[in-house]
Design a protein around this motif. Structure first.
Motif: not given
Length: 255
Positions: A109-110, A126-128, A132-133, A137-138
């Protein structure tokens, strides 16, 4: 009339109890012996009376039967413990399998796959999670870039310090060796261009005359002549001519 059913309970009369014990003990031992003979079984019976007296029967020896019994008892306990352990492990394995299946579904799903059946709220969650991920990463990327930049600055400062140290060492070495005036060797002299031409033409003019003539003509061109001075050149030529004349005279004398 048939014999009535005897109630199974403790016999209160001691004499009757002792008689019943003797009869039933003998019958029990007899039945055990018959069972061992008829069925080829290993049978052992141990009886203690109320007075503590021991009565026993064994078809294969009491020690052997008891040893076998202890082994079977230990094996039974080990088997029970192993069964419990396997059952517990099986439950843990089933739980881990379920967790792995959930994680695989979440990973799909990700990645934007297998989104069928998700409600609006689940899609928002899922969008949230994805946002956040992405932020994490940034942040990690920026942190790595800053660390690399800091390392580059440290290396640059270190290189500058090393260059400064080397420059000071060079200056100190120069201080140990002060500059000295080196005299030009005799065979490295500047001659006027006219004198060079006179040497090439093998003229008999002296160096002073040639140089004076060049100065009078106003010829300011000079050239660096490597070799012996011209007067030495003429002195070398003179002995050679004398040697040649002597050789010719000797040849005439021979003739």
């Amino acid at each position: 009339m048939g014999r009535g059913k005897i109630e199974i309970k403790r016999i209160e009369n001691a004499n009757s109890r002792q008689v019943t014990f003797s009869k039933r003990r003998a019958g029990l031992l007899k039945k055990a012996q018959e069972l061992a003979i008829l069925c080829d079984a290993e049978v052992a019976v141990i009886i203690f009376s109320n007075t503590g007296k021991l009565f026993e029967f064994s078809s294969s020896g009491m020690k052997r039967t008891l040893s076998r019994y202890n082994k079977c008892l230990d094996f039974s306990e080990a088997a029970v413990a192993e069964y419990k352990t396997e059952k517990q492990d099986s439950k843990e394995v089933d739980g881990l399998k379920d967790e792995i299946a959930k994680l695989q579904m979440k990973q799909l799903r990700l990645l934007g796959k297998d989104l069928n059946g998700l409600s609006l709220k689940e899609l928002q969650l899922l969008e949230q999670d994805l946002n956040e991920g992405l932020l994490l990463v940034k942040e990690k990327k920026e942190k790595l870039l800053m660390e690399q930049l800091e390392q580059s600055r440290v290396q640059e400062q270190r290189a500058m310090l090393e260059n400064e140290t080397l420059r000071r060492q060079v200056e100190e070495l120069r201080g140990f060796f002060p500059p000295t005036e080196c005299s030009v060797p005799a065979y490295l002299e500047y001659y006027p261009l006219g004198r060079k031409n006179s040497l090439m033409n093998h003229s008999s003019a002296t160096p002073d005359v040639a140089s004076d003539g060049a100065v009078e003509k106003g010829d300011s061109d000079t050239t660096l002549h490597l070799g012996l001075p011209s007067n030495l050149y003429h002195k070398r030529k003179a002995p050679e001519r004398e040697t040649n004349s002597n050789d010719s005279r000797s040849q005439l004398g021979v003739l």
